[in-house]
Design an enzyme around this catalytic site. Structure first.
Site, PDB file in Angstrom:
ATOM      1  N   SER A  15       1.034  -1.425  -0.027  1.00 30.24           N
ATOM      2  CA  SER A  15      -0.192   0.110   0.440  1.00 30.24           C
ATOM      3  C   SER A  15       0.919   0.858  -0.106  1.00 30.24           C
ATOM      4  CB  SER A  15      -0.802   0.387   1.589  1.00 30.24           C
ATOM      5  OG  SER A  15      -0.507  -0.237   2.306  1.00 30.24           O
ATOM      6  N   GLU A  17       1.043   5.534   0.867  1.00 31.19           N
ATOM      7  CA  GLU A  17       0.351   6.499   0.884  1.00 31.19           C
ATOM      8  C   GLU A  17       0.992   8.296   0.458  1.00 31.19           C
ATOM      9  OE1 GLU A  17       1.038   6.653   5.982  1.00 31.19           O
ATOM     10  OE2 GLU A  17       1.753   9.202   5.579  1.00 31.19           O
ATOM     11  N   ASP A 109      -0.631  15.515  15.141  1.00 30.10           N
ATOM     12  CA  ASP A 109       0.743  15.627  16.301  1.00 30.10           C
ATOM     13  C   ASP A 109      -0.103  17.162  16.347  1.00 30.10           C
ATOM     14  OD1 ASP A 109       2.866  14.050  16.157  1.00 30.10           O
ATOM     15  OD2 ASP A 109       2.375  13.579  13.969  1.00 30.10           O
ATOM     16  N   PHE A 219      12.817  13.819   9.244  1.00 22.94           N
ATOM     17  CA  PHE A 219      11.836  12.840   9.939  1.00 22.94           C
ATOM     18  C   PHE A 219      12.325  11.941  10.477  1.00 22.94           C
ATOM     19  CE2 PHE A 219       8.145  12.186   7.015  1.00 22.94           C
ATOM     20  CZ  PHE A 219       8.596  12.988   6.232  1.00 22.94           C
ATOM     21  N   HIS A 269       3.497  -0.788   4.090  1.00 24.34           N
ATOM     22  CA  HIS A 269       2.996  -0.082   3.784  1.00 24.34           C
ATOM     23  C   HIS A 269       3.914   0.987   3.408  1.00 24.34           C
ATOM     24  CE1 HIS A 269      -0.093   3.381   3.851  1.00 24.34           C
ATOM     25  NE2 HIS A 269       0.206   4.014   5.083  1.00 24.34           N
TER      26      HIS A 269
HETATM   27  P1  FAD Z   1      -2.511   8.391  20.041  1.00 26.82           P
HETATM   28  O1  FAD Z   1      -2.770   6.181  20.036  1.00 26.82           O
HETATM   29  O2  FAD Z   1      -3.475   8.563  21.020  1.00 26.82           O
HETATM   30  O3  FAD Z   1      -1.357   7.830  21.592  1.00 26.82           O
HETATM   31  C1  FAD Z   1      -0.386   9.345  20.988  1.00 26.82           C
HETATM   32  C2  FAD Z   1       0.455   9.668  22.138  1.00 26.82           C
HETATM   33  O4  FAD Z   1      -0.280   9.521  23.967  1.00 26.82           O
HETATM   34  C3  FAD Z   1       0.572   8.189  22.965  1.00 26.82           C
HETATM   35  O5  FAD Z   1       1.829   8.475  23.842  1.00 26.82           O
HETATM   36  C4  FAD Z   1       0.349   7.356  24.142  1.00 26.82           C
HETATM   37  O6  FAD Z   1       1.548   6.866  24.220  1.00 26.82           O
HETATM   38  C5  FAD Z   1      -0.471   8.165  24.670  1.00 26.82           C
HETATM   39  N1  FAD Z   1      -1.420   7.844  25.571  1.00 26.82           N
HETATM   40  C6  FAD Z   1      -2.509   6.870  24.221  1.00 26.82           C
HETATM   41  N2  FAD Z   1      -4.014   6.959  24.782  1.00 26.82           N
HETATM   42  C7  FAD Z   1      -3.404   7.600  26.783  1.00 26.82           C
HETATM   43  C8  FAD Z   1      -4.381   7.354  27.622  1.00 26.82           C
HETATM   44  N3  FAD Z   1      -5.440   6.865  27.780  1.00 26.82           N
HETATM   45  N4  FAD Z   1      -3.200   8.159  29.497  1.00 26.82           N
HETATM   46  C9  FAD Z   1      -2.341   8.153  28.882  1.00 26.82           C
HETATM   47  N5  FAD Z   1      -1.277   8.473  27.632  1.00 26.82           N
HETATM   48  C10 FAD Z   1      -1.798   7.416  26.554  1.00 26.82           C
HETATM   49  N6  FAD Z   1      -0.456  12.886  11.736  1.00 26.82           N
HETATM   50  C11 FAD Z   1      -1.233  13.573  11.327  1.00 26.82           C
HETATM   51  O7  FAD Z   1      -1.648  15.124  11.365  1.00 26.82           O
HETATM   52  N7  FAD Z   1      -1.835  12.869   9.817  1.00 26.82           N
HETATM   53  C12 FAD Z   1      -1.981  12.010   9.554  1.00 26.82           C
HETATM   54  O8  FAD Z   1      -2.715  11.413   8.193  1.00 26.82           O
HETATM   55  C13 FAD Z   1      -0.955  10.783   9.841  1.00 26.82           C
HETATM   56  N8  FAD Z   1      -1.223   9.554   9.470  1.00 26.82           N
HETATM   57  C14 FAD Z   1       0.142   8.818   9.848  1.00 26.82           C
HETATM   58  C15 FAD Z   1      -0.165   7.524   9.429  1.00 26.82           C
HETATM   59  C16 FAD Z   1       0.780   6.336  10.335  1.00 26.82           C
HETATM   60  C17 FAD Z   1       1.019   5.100  10.071  1.00 26.82           C
HETATM   61  C18 FAD Z   1       1.797   7.052  11.915  1.00 26.82           C
HETATM   62  C19 FAD Z   1       2.169   5.878  12.440  1.00 26.82           C
HETATM   63  C20 FAD Z   1       1.729   8.503  12.108  1.00 26.82           C
HETATM   64  C21 FAD Z   1       0.640   9.668  11.598  1.00 26.82           C
HETATM   65  N9  FAD Z   1       0.335  10.360  11.948  1.00 26.82           N
HETATM   66  C22 FAD Z   1      -0.183  10.958  10.991  1.00 26.82           C
HETATM   67  C23 FAD Z   1       0.976  10.702  13.407  1.00 26.82           C
HETATM   68  C24 FAD Z   1       0.659  10.811  14.315  1.00 26.82           C
HETATM   69  O9  FAD Z   1      -0.705  11.698  14.176  1.00 26.82           O
HETATM   70  C25 FAD Z   1       1.484  11.421  15.576  1.00 26.82           C
HETATM   71  O10 FAD Z   1       2.189  10.362  15.661  1.00 26.82           O
HETATM   72  C26 FAD Z   1       0.839  11.142  16.328  1.00 26.82           C
HETATM   73  O11 FAD Z   1       1.465  12.160  17.632  1.00 26.82           O
HETATM   74  C27 FAD Z   1       0.204  10.207  17.163  1.00 26.82           C
HETATM   75  O12 FAD Z   1      -1.188   9.903  17.683  1.00 26.82           O
HETATM   76  P2  FAD Z   1      -1.635   8.349  17.712  1.00 26.82           P
HETATM   77  O13 FAD Z   1      -2.806   8.587  16.950  1.00 26.82           O
HETATM   78  O14 FAD Z   1      -0.675   7.811  17.854  1.00 26.82           O
HETATM   79  O15 FAD Z   1      -2.191   9.110  19.156  1.00 26.82           O
END
Ligand code: FAD
Length: 290
Positions: A15, A17, A109, A219, A269
């Site tokens: 896939s 991105e 982020d 990055f 991916h």
């Molecule tokens: P979460 O899963 O919410 O985790 C964020 C942080 O919070 C982690 O450190 C986790 O350990 C912590 N955490 C989670 N739950 C709890 C809790 N209950 N209590 C305390 N801490 C907690 N960013 C963009 O802006 N746009 C995109 O399109 C995008 N695509 C991405 C695609 C992939 C495959 C990846 C790997 C990353 C992508 N990102 C994107 C980056 C991503 O948004 C960032 O890495 C962001 O900082 C974390 O997102 P997450 O969904 O992993 O967050």
């Protein structure tokens, strides 16, 4: 097509991105690029979701057009950044109305200039909350999420990060895609720890072919991925020769992918950064070997 049904170690899918281009011309170029990639039979492509502004609409527009105009399955990324629940509900409804089957759910982020993530009023703090919301609202999407073989940059420990990932998967994820990594040992170790922790969904490795020296430095600083010492030294040696950087990047990613495939990953991916020739070379080489 639900992506979870395409993730199969005995027939792994590739896939790609992309991020949404800023201009109409960029969108047209991207659709052309996808036509060129179609012969590689990607399992799906995904389009990232920006921190704000008009590119967010382009994500939704692009996935709809990709699916309609190229027939390739397309998945929108969606983040919690700056959105209320109601806005997220409306965005999800738009995707459902456009017959999109898959969404990659992220917290997002902090936007540029902000040091830490700020929860939008009436919005969500963690991706887990958005996943739970989607399941409660009864949308029928196949949901992906993000995971971090080397630990998320904000996490205090990899164990905490894994516990949070388990909660996110239990909230309703169908698969996860890893942050980019350059050393497969991180992926294999992560998968082992995840399985021990009871995380049983497919874990798709995310691979970024290096095509630019400064970009890889930026990055890796941002996402905390380790560049193996040998690769770092090799890159340093050729950093002023753009073609040599691409060749090195393609060679390294191809070797990474061959090992991942030989050890039974459900798919790979590719973070293309909208530069598809490198990815095309790698996937062509991988297809030739099977
Ligand atoms: P979460 O899963 O919410 O985790 C964020 C942080 O919070 C982690 O450190 C986790 O350990 C912590 N955490 C989670 N739950 C709890 C809790 N209950 N209590 C305390 N801490 C907690 N960013 C963009 O802006 N746009 C995109 O399109 C995008 N695509 C991405 C695609 C992939 C495959 C990846 C790997 C990353 C992508 N990102 C994107 C980056 C991503 O948004 C960032 O890495 C962001 O900082 C974390 O997102 P997450 O969904 O992993 O967050």
């Amino acid at each position: 097509m639900k992506i979870r049904n395409r993730l199969n170690p005995s027939n792994p899918c590739f896939s790609f991105e992309f991020f949404p281009p800023k201009t109409d011309e960029g969108v047209a170029n991207l659709l052309k690029t996808l036509e060129d990639l179609a012969p590689l039979e990607p399992g799906f492509v995904s389009v990232t979701y920006g921190a704000g502004g008009s590119t967010r609409d382009r994500t939704l527009e692009l996935v709809t057009r990709i699916k309609a105009e190229t027939g390739i399955e397309a998945m929108a990324h969606l983040t919690c950044v700056g959105h209320t629940r109601q806005e997220l509900r409306e965005l999800l409804q738009r995707l459902a109305d456009a017959k999109m089957d898959n969404v990659l759910i992220l917290r997002g982020d902090p936007p540029q200039g902000q040091k830490s993530f700020v929860t939008a009023e009436g919005g969500f703090t963690y991706a887990t909350e958005l996943v739970r919301f989607i399941r409660e609202e009864d949308f029928n999407f196949c949901l992906g999420g993000a995971c971090y073989p080397e630990g998320h940059v904000e996490t205090a420990s990899r164990d905490d990060d894994l516990r949070h990932l388990k909660a996110k998967v239990d909230a309703g994820l169908d698969f996860v895609v890893t942050q980019l990594f350059f050393d497969n040992a991180f992926y294999f170790d992560f998968v082992e720890r995840a399985r021990r922790a009871g995380i049983n969904v497919p874990i798709v490795p995310g691979i970024m072919p290096i095509t630019n020296f400064e970009q890889v430095q930026r990055f890796t600083r941002m996402c905390g991925a380790t560049v193996p010492m040998r690769l770092g030294l090799q890159l340093e040696r050729v950093k002023d020769q753009p073609d040599a950087v691409v060749q090195l990047g393609v060679a390294h990613a191809t070797v990474q992918c061959m090992e991942l495939l030989s050890r039974g990953v459900p798919g790979i991916h590719f973070y293309t950064l909208n530069k598809s020739p490198a990815t095309r070379m790698i996937v062509s080489a991988l297809r030739a070997r099977t």
